[in-house]
Enzyme design. Structure first.
Site, PDB file in Angstrom:
ATOM      1  N   ASN A 206       0.588   8.807 -13.049  1.00  0.00           N
ATOM      2  CA  ASN A 206       0.683   7.477 -12.688  1.00  0.00           C
ATOM      3  C   ASN A 206      -0.335   6.645 -13.082  1.00  0.00           C
ATOM      4  O   ASN A 206      -0.043   5.364 -13.054  1.00  0.00           O
ATOM      5  CB  ASN A 206       1.000   7.333 -11.153  1.00  0.00           C
TER       6      ASN A 206
ATOM      7  N   THR B  85       7.129  10.104  -1.869  1.00  0.00           N
ATOM      8  CA  THR B  85       6.178  10.745  -0.862  1.00  0.00           C
ATOM      9  C   THR B  85       7.062  12.091  -0.042  1.00  0.00           C
ATOM     10  O   THR B  85       6.414  12.989   0.132  1.00  0.00           O
ATOM     11  CB  THR B  85       5.558   9.713   0.016  1.00  0.00           C
TER      12      THR B  85
ATOM     13  N   CYS C 160      -2.053   3.051  -4.852  1.00  0.00           N
ATOM     14  CA  CYS C 160      -2.413   3.592  -3.554  1.00  0.00           C
ATOM     15  C   CYS C 160      -3.778   3.733  -3.338  1.00  0.00           C
ATOM     16  O   CYS C 160      -4.401   3.912  -2.264  1.00  0.00           O
ATOM     17  CB  CYS C 160      -1.767   5.215  -3.339  1.00  0.00           C
TER      18      CYS C 160
ATOM     19  N   SER D 268      11.946   8.895  -7.827  1.00  0.00           N
ATOM     20  CA  SER D 268      11.917   7.708  -6.947  1.00  0.00           C
ATOM     21  C   SER D 268      12.646   6.630  -7.329  1.00  0.00           C
ATOM     22  O   SER D 268      12.485   6.059  -8.576  1.00  0.00           O
ATOM     23  CB  SER D 268      10.393   7.362  -6.602  1.00  0.00           C
TER      24      SER D 268
HETATM   25  N1  PLP Z   1       4.137  10.161  -6.993  1.00  0.00           N
HETATM   26  C1  PLP Z   1       3.837   9.276  -8.193  1.00  0.00           C
HETATM   27  C2  PLP Z   1       3.446   9.978  -9.530  1.00  0.00           C
HETATM   28  C3  PLP Z   1       4.055   8.066  -7.982  1.00  0.00           C
HETATM   29  O1  PLP Z   1       3.584   7.277  -9.044  1.00  0.00           O
HETATM   30  C4  PLP Z   1       4.319   7.611  -6.763  1.00  0.00           C
HETATM   31  C5  PLP Z   1       4.295   6.134  -6.496  1.00  0.00           C
HETATM   32  O2  PLP Z   1       3.195   5.685  -6.347  1.00  0.00           O
HETATM   33  C6  PLP Z   1       4.778   8.572  -5.784  1.00  0.00           C
HETATM   34  C7  PLP Z   1       4.795   9.670  -5.927  1.00  0.00           C
HETATM   35  C8  PLP Z   1       5.008   8.049  -4.433  1.00  0.00           C
HETATM   36  O3  PLP Z   1       6.446   7.124  -4.593  1.00  0.00           O
HETATM   37  P1  PLP Z   1       7.349   6.438  -3.503  1.00  0.00           P
HETATM   38  O4  PLP Z   1       6.670   5.243  -3.435  1.00  0.00           O
HETATM   39  O5  PLP Z   1       8.687   6.609  -3.687  1.00  0.00           O
HETATM   40  O6  PLP Z   1       6.792   7.279  -2.037  1.00  0.00           O
END
Ligand code: PLP
Length: 382
Positions: free
Chosen positions: A148, A72, A323, A198
């Site tokens: 995702n 994020t 999310c 991540s």
């Molecule tokens: N981008 C994608 C494609 C994700 O699947 C996620 C996690 O849900 C994120 C960003 C956010 O990741 P983080 O939890 O490391 O902030």
């Protein structure tokens, strides 16, 4: 945890057992990497080695890694590095993760020009749309590598080629969170300028990620302080997180191909067994998808109720992305053209290559629960 059949690996993954050894070493070498005595300098050296090893594992030796608190933050740094000045534009896709999409919305609310690229009904961005949307006013394009929610894979190389042929100055940022370790990632041949990763999606700890930045691409810090991470991301380094991220990247990239083949077989066997159960479903994860993520929709079923019914069998899945699971609609499935009934009845199953599954039992249980719920709805309507 071990009693559960955990099928929500796109939300997070079980940390590798080896991380406890990294934690042990970190506990006895806990020094602040900015300190100047030798034990601290050794920690700093470990961080720099990890930075280089991550670049190498991703084919990104012509760039640099900025460690962040996760994807994020990395996505926010990427999108905060552009100056649109009310006359230039940023392109993001309609199905991007909220860490990109909501940052773009914030820029839009501040008066900037944001263009939302649509997708086809598989959830992938069409090359033709990119061709039509990119112009000499496009400062940045941010597109996710693997979606995702559906696993849809964008052809990043082709997208980069098209963008650069129209406007070579456009900076291309790619959210690669669901791609690293799952499909082949070679940053140099993809042609991207920034790439987000991540740790907790690849069996690492939560709270650590990174933004890879190609040499010569300018970024702006969003956190100011003591000047760590070359001034781009101040704050004492998350040493355990950084070393763990390095370990996990090394492992999942080295094992990527064999893991992919394993998961492809699991996905096929699961879908075959679900079909044998004579339950009608719409597969939202089309041909060009990561096998790790399966999005399915059932008519006349509430995904959330199905989720809880499966939980009573110790099967943990998700409806859409973690999310947005508390929100009634699903931006990605809507962008793919699904109707409300199918969106409401959608679930996401996501596998880990470091687990084993009794796919027949999983598929049979899902089919039984779906049929039960559909019977109740038919009963209520009759
Ligand atoms: N981008 C994608 C494609 C994700 O699947 C996620 C996690 O849900 C994120 C960003 C956010 O990741 P983080 O939890 O490391 O902030």
């Amino acid at each position: 945890m071990d009693n559960f059949i955990y099928l929500d690996n796109a939300a997070t993954t079980k940390p590798f057992a080896e991380l406890s050894k990294i934690y042990e070493d970190y506990s006895s070498n806990f020094y602040n990497p900015s300190a100047v005595y030798n034990p601290a300098v050794n920690v700093k050296v470990l961080i720099e080695d990890t930075r280089r090893s991550i670049c190498k594992a991703l084919g990104g030796e012509q760039g640099n890694i900025i460690f962040t608190s996760g994807a994020t933050e990395a996505n926010n740094i990427a999108l905060s590095s552009i100056n649109l000045r009310g006359k230039y534009n940023l392109i993001v896709s309609l199905v991007d993760h909220p860490a990109v999409f909501n940052k773009a919305k914030q820029l839009q609310n501040a008066g900037e020009n944001i263009i939302y690229a649509p997708t086809d009904n598989n959830g992938t961005v069409r090359l033709n749309d990119i061709k039509n949307l990119v112009s000499d006013k496009t400062v940045m394009v941010s597109i996710m590598h693997v979606n995702n929610e559906t696993g849809a894979i964008n052809d990043i190389k082709q997208i980069c080629d098209v963008i650069k042929s129209i406007n070579p100055k456009t900076v291309i940022h790619v959210d690669g969170v669901q791609a690293v370790g799952k499909i082949k990632v070679d940053l140099q041949s993809l042609g991207v300028d920034m790439y987000t990763i991540s740790a907790h999606k690849i069996n690492g700890p939560k709270g650590i990620g990174a933004l890879w930045v190609k040499k010569g691409i300018k970024i702006n810090p969003i956190v100011y302080g003591g000047g760590q991470e070359q001034g781009y991301r101040s704050g004492t380094e998350n040493v355990f997180g950084i070393l763990s991220l390095g370990y996990c990247i090394g492992k999942v990239v080295a094992e990527q191909e064999q893991n992919y083949n394993k998961i492809q077989l699991i996905k096929n066997a699961f879908l075959q067994q679900l079909t044998l159960n004579n339950v009608q479903f719409k597969l939202n994860s089309g041909n060009n998808c990561s096998p790790y993520i399966i999005s399915l929709s059932f008519n006349n079923v509430r995904g959330e109720v199905l989720l809880h019914n499966l939980e009573s069998h110790n099967i943990l899945i998700s409806t859409g992305s973690a999310c947005s699971s508390r929100k009634p609609d699903n931006r990605t499935l809507k962008a793919m053209g699904l109707n409300d009934n199918l969106i409401m009845g959608s679930i996401r199953i996501s596998f880990s290559a470091y687990d084993n599954y009794d796919v027949n039992n999983i598929a049979d249980t899902i089919a039984t629960e779906v049929k039960n719920l559909q019977k109740i709805i038919r009963g209520n309507n009759g």
